[in-house]
Structures are given as C-alpha cells and as structure tokens.
Enzyme design. Structure first.
Site, mmCIF file in Angstrom:
data_model
loop_
_atom_site.group_PDB
_atom_site.id
_atom_site.type_symbol
_atom_site.label_atom_id
_atom_site.label_comp_id
_atom_site.label_asym_id
_atom_site.label_seq_id
_atom_site.Cartn_x
_atom_site.Cartn_y
_atom_site.Cartn_z
ATOM 1 N N GLY A 70 0.818 -1.207 0.000
ATOM 2 C CA GLY A 70 0.000 0.000 0.000
ATOM 3 C C GLY A 70 0.856 1.263 0.000
ATOM 4 N N ASN A 162 -7.572 3.272 9.771
ATOM 5 C CA ASN A 162 -6.976 2.084 10.369
ATOM 6 C C ASN A 162 -7.019 2.081 11.899
ATOM 7 O OD1 ASN A 162 -5.205 4.251 9.478
ATOM 8 N ND2 ASN A 162 -3.559 3.166 10.503
ATOM 9 N N ALA A 211 -2.272 -6.564 0.091
ATOM 10 C CA ALA A 211 -2.655 -7.968 0.297
ATOM 11 C C ALA A 211 -2.645 -8.378 1.765
ATOM 12 C CB ALA A 211 -1.719 -8.881 -0.495
ATOM 13 N N HIS A 212 -1.698 -7.843 2.536
ATOM 14 C CA HIS A 212 -1.546 -8.399 3.898
ATOM 15 C C HIS A 212 -2.624 -7.934 4.868
ATOM 16 C CE1 HIS A 212 0.374 -5.122 6.387
ATOM 17 N NE2 HIS A 212 0.691 -4.651 5.209
ATOM 18 N N CYS A 336 2.602 1.572 12.638
ATOM 19 C CA CYS A 336 3.665 2.478 12.200
ATOM 20 C C CYS A 336 4.010 3.471 13.295
ATOM 21 C CB CYS A 336 3.241 3.238 10.951
ATOM 22 S SG CYS A 336 2.655 2.148 9.680
HETATM 23 C C1 PLP Z 1 -1.418 -0.851 6.184
HETATM 24 C C2 PLP Z 1 -1.851 0.409 5.531
HETATM 25 C C3 PLP Z 1 -1.103 1.005 4.505
HETATM 26 C C4 PLP Z 1 0.247 0.479 4.092
HETATM 27 O O1 PLP Z 1 0.173 -0.692 3.368
HETATM 28 P P1 PLP Z 1 1.512 -1.601 3.281
HETATM 29 O O2 PLP Z 1 1.145 -2.679 2.325
HETATM 30 O O3 PLP Z 1 1.762 -2.110 4.661
HETATM 31 O O4 PLP Z 1 2.599 -0.717 2.783
HETATM 32 C C5 PLP Z 1 -1.591 2.148 3.904
HETATM 33 N N1 PLP Z 1 -2.755 2.684 4.282
HETATM 34 C C6 PLP Z 1 -3.509 2.148 5.258
HETATM 35 C C7 PLP Z 1 -4.801 2.791 5.610
HETATM 36 C C8 PLP Z 1 -3.081 1.009 5.921
HETATM 37 O O5 PLP Z 1 -3.821 0.493 6.898
#
Ligand code: PLP
Length: 396
Positions: A70, A162, A211-212, A336
């Site tokens: 992401g 999130n 994906a994760h 994060c």
């Molecule tokens: C986890 C997350 C991301 C980052 O995605 P990654 O694949 O971990 O780099 C970006 N935006 C939101 C809202 C997220 O929850």
C-alpha cells in the site's frame, strides 16, 4: 494460556486456502517476462491474479499495477503528481493546464505514508491543505469544499481509518473533487474486503489496496488507475507492468494476493454481519465491566471489525504489555506509530486530548476470532485497568 490475536488492522495471518495455494505455487518460478513456457505459465497466473484483484474492487477497464504494498502504491500517485507539475506541457485529453495546478489536499487522519508524502510534496513546492475531522473522525466536507479550487491537483482521502475505523463518504467526496477538475485518490487498504467498494461506481482516479490486510502475503499491493488517468513509474527499469513498475514479477506474492482477493470478494456481507457481532459483544462487555471508558470513532459509519477504546487513568503501553502477558495481542493505534511514544495523530485530530489518547487501545478483529476469545478479553481486561488505575497518578 489462550492466545488471542486481535490486531488485524496491523496485519492479518495468511488464510489457510491462501497458504495452501502459495505452497503449491512455490514452484511457479519462471520469470513472468520470459518468452518460454515457464515464463508464459508464470505470466498467465500473474494476469489471472490481476483480474481477481481488479474484480475485488470492481474495476471495469482500469489498470491494476502490482506494487510492493500500500505504501508504494500511495507513493506512486504522489510522485505522479510531482512529475505532472514538472512537465511543462502536460495535457490530458479534455483537460488543459494541469501543470499550473500545484495544490494537494488530504486529511488529518491519513496513514503515515500519506501524511509523510504530503510533507514531501510540500517540501517540493506544493501547497498542501490538511482537512480536519469531527469528533467521530469524519472529514469536514464543508472545509474540503472551501479548499477545492482551480489549483487543486490531487485530493487523497482514505476510505476507512486504520485506527478508529471511521468510514468516509468517499463517493460524495470523489464527486466534489471531480467537479473541481482535480484527481482523486482513495487509500482503501482498510476498507477493501470489509465494506463494499466499487471503483467503477466511485469514479476515483486512483485506489490503493494491500494484500496483507486481506489475509494475503506481505510485501505485495496494488494501485488501481482509472482508464485515462495519468500515472508515471516510481521504479524505473524494465518493461514489467507496461513500463509502470519495473522489477521482476513477484510471482508468489501476486498469486497469493489474487487468491486472497478471490476469496474475500464473496465474503463482505458475511464479514459485516459476523465480525461486527463479535466486535459489538466486546464493546458491550467492556462498557459494562469497565467504568469511565470512551469509545472512539463513528458510532455507525465504522468498520465492522474495529473498536478503539480510551481508558482514562491508564496508560496504553502498560495496558498492552499486561494484555500481552495474558496472550492478548492488541495495539495502541497504528503499527507504524507504535514505539514512537507519540500520541495517535488520529485521536488528537478527533479532539481526544493527549493524555486520553495515550490511554487508548485498538482492537481490530478478523476471521479466526471466536466468541470465547472475546469473552476471554472481557474477563482479563477489567482487572488490568483497575490495577493500572490504582497505581496511576493520571486523573481518572
Ligand atoms: C497498512 C496500511 C497502509 C500500508 O500498506 P503496506 O502494504 O503495509 O505498505 C496504507 N494505508 C492504510 C490505511 C493502511 O492500513
């Protein structure tokens, strides 16, 4: 001891079907750019996964670009905007003068990969406007309307948060942004698979997914680009992804992503019903058993799996450690920000004071959590809070 992982917004475990598919696919080793049979096999499977990912978000004729996640997908959009301002003669059919636009609008509660990119764009000469949110984490639409003007190049708004789970009215927001002639980006990493999301209906130029967060592998994500919307590569090199993202195809990650997308596409309704019932059970239990708590986020427009709770008089890290010792894995906010000891920028933006923000815990549920797990938390947490409050000098 029971183990309860309840931090699905940070990441999800591979679901058994995805894991099984990936183990089977481990031997699909061909370079998906090679002409021979091994390469063609890998490529065919990559393209099959691309269709599954596109279907998950309702892409009609948009492009799905696989990225490392992401964060990279989001950065690809922001760097595309920077590139547009550098190109003196950038034009889209029907749209003129994009290179005279240099304003970026986003919100106060975005993921760090968006907010830090906003800072980067600001340092690159962009005017950046951060739209505030209300006490429930909903962005103030009237402030967005006021900020939009003929210099706005891009607006980036997350579909769902999130940390507190608040869902934004991205359809309405996208319509406003498109009316102002700007590009619209939606970070849908937390929304996809949890609530219905349809790219073709939304009309946004860019949508990010990962994906994760949907029971797929880590290190793979995608950027959806609407047909006709501009995109420039972040990673230059070979011709992979139509020249939009260089680097040998991550076969295994892409195939796992495709499998995860294929499964979760058909589960959104069931997820909404079953996971929210568990979440509500947790909320009810905590409200009943722990005095003086505050539930953060929107009461209605909230992800089915997210519960963010403030415990006045207790400290978040201490709560987490005590829970961890009892096998319960939750979070103080975004992964994060964890360990930074800074109060959550999301909670602060909703008007929760720094002290209360420090005493807040995010429970994020997902497939695999059982009623007994929820009841275990309801049993274990109240005495932890009582003990921490008794020791604390913080006002309760
Ligand atoms: C986890 C997350 C991301 C980052 O995605 P990654 O694949 O971990 O780099 C970006 N935006 C939101 C809202 C997220 O929850």
């Amino acid at each position: 001891m029971r183990k309860v992982y309840i931090d699905y917004n940070a990441t999800t475990p591979l679901r058994p079907e995805v894991k099984a598919a990936m183990i089977e696919d481990l031997d699909i080793f061909g370079n998906a750019s090679s002409m021979h049979a091994s390469g063609r096999l890998a490529r065919a499977r990559v393209e099959q996964a691309r269709i599954a990912v596109g279907n998950l978000i309702g892409s009609k004729d948009g492009t799905i670009i696989f990225t490392s996640g992401g964060s990279e997908a989001n950065n690809t959009v922001f760097q595309t905007m920077r590139r547009i301002t550098e190109l003196k003669d950038f034009k889209l059919p029907g749209n003129a003068g994009f290179n005279s636009r240099n304003e970026f609008i986003t919100t106060a509660i975005e993921h760090p990969c968006v907010l830090n990119s906003a800072l980067f764009l600001k340092n690159s000469g962009f005017n950046v406007t951060i739209i505030p949110v209300d006490e429930y984490g909903k962005i103030k639409i009237d402030e967005l309307e006021k900020a939009l003007n003929d210099k706005t190049l891009l607006v980036s708004v997350m579909a769902a948060n999130n940390e507190i789970g608040t869902i934004q009215d991205v359809k309405e927001i996208t319509a406003l942004v498109k009316k102002a002639g700007a590009f619209m980006h939606i970070d849908a990493v937390q929304a996809v698979g949890k609530i219905p999301l349809n790219a073709a209906e939304l009309g946004a130029d860019y949508i990010t997914i990962s994906a994760h967060k949907i029971y797929g592998p880590k290190g793979i994500g995608a950027l959806y680009v609407k047909k006709g919307s501009p995109v420039f590569p972040l990673v230059h090199g070979g011709h992979q992804e139509d020249g939009l993202r260089a680097g040998t195809y991550n076969n295994l990650g892409i195939l796992g992503f495709g499998k995860a997308a294929e499964i979760i596409k058909n589960e959104v309704t069931r997820y909404g019903n079953e996971i929210s019932a568990l979440r509500d059970r947790l909320r009810k239990g905590l409200v009943e058993k722990v005095p003086h708590i505050k539930i953060n986020g929107h009461p209605k427009d909230v992800l089915p799996n997210t519960l963010n709770v403030s415990f006045p008089g207790a400290e978040g890290e201490a709560i987490l450690l005590s829970l961890d010792m009892q096998g319960i894995e939750a979070s103080t906010g975004s992964a994060c920000a964890s360990g930074s000891l800074e109060a959550s920028h999301v909670l602060l933006a909703t008007g929760v004071g720094p002290e209360l923000a420090h005493g807040s815990i995010r429970f994020s549920l997902g497939w695999g959590i059982a009623e007994e797990d929820i009841d275990y938390i309801i049993e274990v947490l109240p005495p932890i809070i009582a003990r921490l409050r008794a020791m604390s000098t913080l006002p309760a």
